[in-house]
Design a protein around this motif. Structure first.
Motif, PDB file in Angstrom:
ATOM      1  N   ILE A 131      -4.797  64.911  71.748  1.00 19.01           N
ATOM      2  CA  ILE A 131      -4.591  63.623  71.083  1.00 19.01           C
ATOM      3  C   ILE A 131      -5.106  62.536  72.008  1.00 19.01           C
ATOM      4  O   ILE A 131      -4.896  62.589  73.221  1.00 19.01           O
ATOM      5  N   ALA A 132      -5.780  61.541  71.444  1.00 20.10           N
ATOM      6  CA  ALA A 132      -6.257  60.412  72.250  1.00 20.10           C
ATOM      7  C   ALA A 132      -6.062  59.118  71.467  1.00 20.10           C
ATOM      8  O   ALA A 132      -6.118  59.112  70.234  1.00 20.10           O
ATOM      9  N   VAL A 133      -5.818  58.044  72.192  1.00 21.85           N
ATOM     10  CA  VAL A 133      -5.797  56.704  71.608  1.00 21.85           C
ATOM     11  C   VAL A 133      -6.758  55.842  72.416  1.00 21.85           C
ATOM     12  O   VAL A 133      -6.847  55.968  73.644  1.00 21.85           O
ATOM     13  N   THR A 134      -7.495  54.990  71.729  1.00 20.21           N
ATOM     14  CA  THR A 134      -8.460  54.129  72.402  1.00 20.21           C
ATOM     15  C   THR A 134      -8.771  52.915  71.538  1.00 20.21           C
ATOM     16  O   THR A 134      -8.571  52.949  70.326  1.00 20.21           O
ATOM     17  N   GLY A 135      -9.252  51.875  72.152  1.00 19.24           N
ATOM     18  CA  GLY A 135      -9.641  50.668  71.430  1.00 19.24           C
ATOM     19  C   GLY A 135      -9.387  49.436  72.255  1.00 19.24           C
ATOM     20  O   GLY A 135      -8.879  49.510  73.373  1.00 19.24           O
ATOM     21  N   PRO A 136      -9.710  48.266  71.703  1.00 15.53           N
ATOM     22  CA  PRO A 136      -9.528  47.025  72.445  1.00 15.53           C
ATOM     23  C   PRO A 136      -8.088  46.505  72.468  1.00 15.53           C
ATOM     24  O   PRO A 136      -7.817  45.473  73.055  1.00 15.53           O
ATOM     25  N   ALA A 137      -7.165  47.217  71.849  1.00 15.88           N
ATOM     26  CA  ALA A 137      -5.761  46.799  71.842  1.00 15.88           C
ATOM     27  C   ALA A 137      -5.182  46.872  73.260  1.00 15.88           C
ATOM     28  O   ALA A 137      -5.780  47.449  74.169  1.00 15.88           O
ATOM     29  N   GLY A 138      -3.999  46.333  73.427  1.00 12.81           N
ATOM     30  CA  GLY A 138      -3.342  46.303  74.730  1.00 12.81           C
ATOM     31  C   GLY A 138      -2.425  47.488  74.967  1.00 12.81           C
ATOM     32  O   GLY A 138      -2.220  48.344  74.099  1.00 12.81           O
ATOM     33  N   ARG A 180     -10.305  61.212  63.117  1.00  7.07           N
ATOM     34  CA  ARG A 180     -10.153  59.878  63.719  1.00  7.07           C
ATOM     35  C   ARG A 180      -9.613  58.915  62.683  1.00  7.07           C
ATOM     36  O   ARG A 180     -10.125  58.848  61.568  1.00  7.07           O
ATOM     37  N   THR A 181      -8.565  58.166  63.041  1.00  4.00           N
ATOM     38  CA  THR A 181      -7.975  57.159  62.163  1.00  4.00           C
ATOM     39  C   THR A 181      -7.902  55.842  62.918  1.00  4.00           C
ATOM     40  O   THR A 181      -7.464  55.805  64.069  1.00  4.00           O
ATOM     41  N   GLY A 182      -8.339  54.771  62.267  1.00  2.00           N
ATOM     42  CA  GLY A 182      -8.299  53.445  62.872  1.00  2.00           C
ATOM     43  C   GLY A 182      -7.149  52.615  62.322  1.00  2.00           C
ATOM     44  O   GLY A 182      -6.826  52.696  61.134  1.00  2.00           O
ATOM     45  N   PHE A 183      -6.541  51.835  63.193  1.00  2.00           N
ATOM     46  CA  PHE A 183      -5.405  50.988  62.811  1.00  2.00           C
ATOM     47  C   PHE A 183      -5.616  49.565  63.318  1.00  2.00           C
ATOM     48  O   PHE A 183      -6.227  49.362  64.363  1.00  2.00           O
ATOM     49  N   LEU A 184      -5.049  48.620  62.582  1.00  2.00           N
ATOM     50  CA  LEU A 184      -4.926  47.254  63.054  1.00  2.00           C
ATOM     51  C   LEU A 184      -3.466  47.040  63.413  1.00  2.00           C
ATOM     52  O   LEU A 184      -2.579  47.213  62.566  1.00  2.00           O
ATOM     53  N   ALA A 185      -3.213  46.686  64.669  1.00  2.00           N
ATOM     54  CA  ALA A 185      -1.854  46.401  65.125  1.00  2.00           C
ATOM     55  C   ALA A 185      -1.432  45.034  64.592  1.00  2.00           C
ATOM     56  O   ALA A 185      -2.276  44.247  64.149  1.00  2.00           O
ATOM     57  N   ASP A 233       6.595  48.432  60.932  1.00  2.00           N
ATOM     58  CA  ASP A 233       6.005  47.473  59.988  1.00  2.00           C
ATOM     59  C   ASP A 233       4.982  46.593  60.689  1.00  2.00           C
ATOM     60  O   ASP A 233       5.123  46.273  61.876  1.00  2.00           O
ATOM     61  N   GLY A 234       3.957  46.210  59.958  1.00  2.00           N
ATOM     62  CA  GLY A 234       2.922  45.336  60.499  1.00  2.00           C
ATOM     63  C   GLY A 234       1.669  46.075  60.931  1.00  2.00           C
ATOM     64  O   GLY A 234       0.640  45.460  61.169  1.00  2.00           O
ATOM     65  N   TRP A 235       1.750  47.396  61.056  1.00  2.00           N
ATOM     66  CA  TRP A 235       0.584  48.206  61.402  1.00  2.00           C
ATOM     67  C   TRP A 235      -0.125  48.594  60.111  1.00  2.00           C
ATOM     68  O   TRP A 235       0.525  48.986  59.135  1.00  2.00           O
ATOM     69  N   ASN A 236      -1.452  48.505  60.098  1.00  2.00           N
ATOM     70  CA  ASN A 236      -2.233  48.849  58.914  1.00  2.00           C
ATOM     71  C   ASN A 236      -3.371  49.778  59.277  1.00  2.00           C
ATOM     72  O   ASN A 236      -4.191  49.449  60.139  1.00  2.00           O
ATOM     73  N   ALA A 237      -3.417  50.929  58.615  1.00  2.00           N
ATOM     74  CA  ALA A 237      -4.570  51.813  58.772  1.00  2.00           C
ATOM     75  C   ALA A 237      -5.730  51.198  58.008  1.00  2.00           C
ATOM     76  O   ALA A 237      -5.544  50.646  56.921  1.00  2.00           O
TER      77      ALA A 237
END
Length: 187
Positions: A160-167, A90-95, A61-65
């Protein structure tokens, strides 16, 4: 000249305020609403169209595509000893922290996919996520880390890859939520 322009400027400001075309926020802009994005429908469509093993991550919960796209890489993989076009979902998410992170799924080989994401990153180590080894790529100040792994399913392998400014915590969460799911049907 000033006295002839002043009433026009005042009328424009009043009209913009009355019509709701502007607002005043003394503390700066605030967090806007996350636009809905139907991840399940989008990734199912990608699996059907691209015919590669696409996984639908099961996130807490709390993750939003909030976004998705398709792309391709000419010469991104080898087929019968010859370069072939690779496809990308490619799918983008907000943590929950508000940070953005992308999930990229492809039939490309690792070097081609990483180069497509960011040509300035180099391998710097690995991360183990629930028994799966992810290769970590990092670059200079302008680059975001890229974690990548190859997952094999009944319909074949996928990079599979994950990338972005998240931690790192968000990277681990998205990696685990993706690798633990079976590929969606491609028929």
């Amino acid at each position: 000249m000033f006295w002839s322009m002043a009433p026009l400027v005042l009328i424009c400001i009043l009209l913009a305020g009355v019509l709701g075309m502007c607002s005043f926020a003394p503390n700066g802009p605030g967090q806007g609403p996350v636009m809905p994005y139907d991840t399940a429908a989008a990734l199912n469509a990608d699996a059907q169209t691209l015919k590669i093993p696409i996984r639908l991550p099961r996130l807490p919960d709390g993750w939003n595509a909030n976004s998705g796209s398709r792309a391709s890489i000419d010469g991104g993989r080898t087929e019968n000893g010859r370069p072939a076009r690779a496809v990308i979902s490619r799918t983008g998410f907000l943590a929950p922290t508000g940070m953005f992170i992308s999930l990229i799924q492809s039939d490309a080989d690792e070097p081609s996919l990483v180069r497509w994401i960011d040509a300035d990153v180099v391998p710097t180590g690995t991360q183990e996520v629930d028994g799966v080894r992810w290769i970590v790529y990092e670059g200079g100040d302008e680059s975001r880390p890229v974690w990548t792994t190859r997952l094999t399913g009944p319909t074949g392998p996928a990079q599979i890859a994950v990338t972005g400014p998240a931690g790192t915590d968000e990277y681990r969460t998205l990696a685990a939520a993706t690798q633990s799911q079976p590929p969606l049907p491609t028929v």
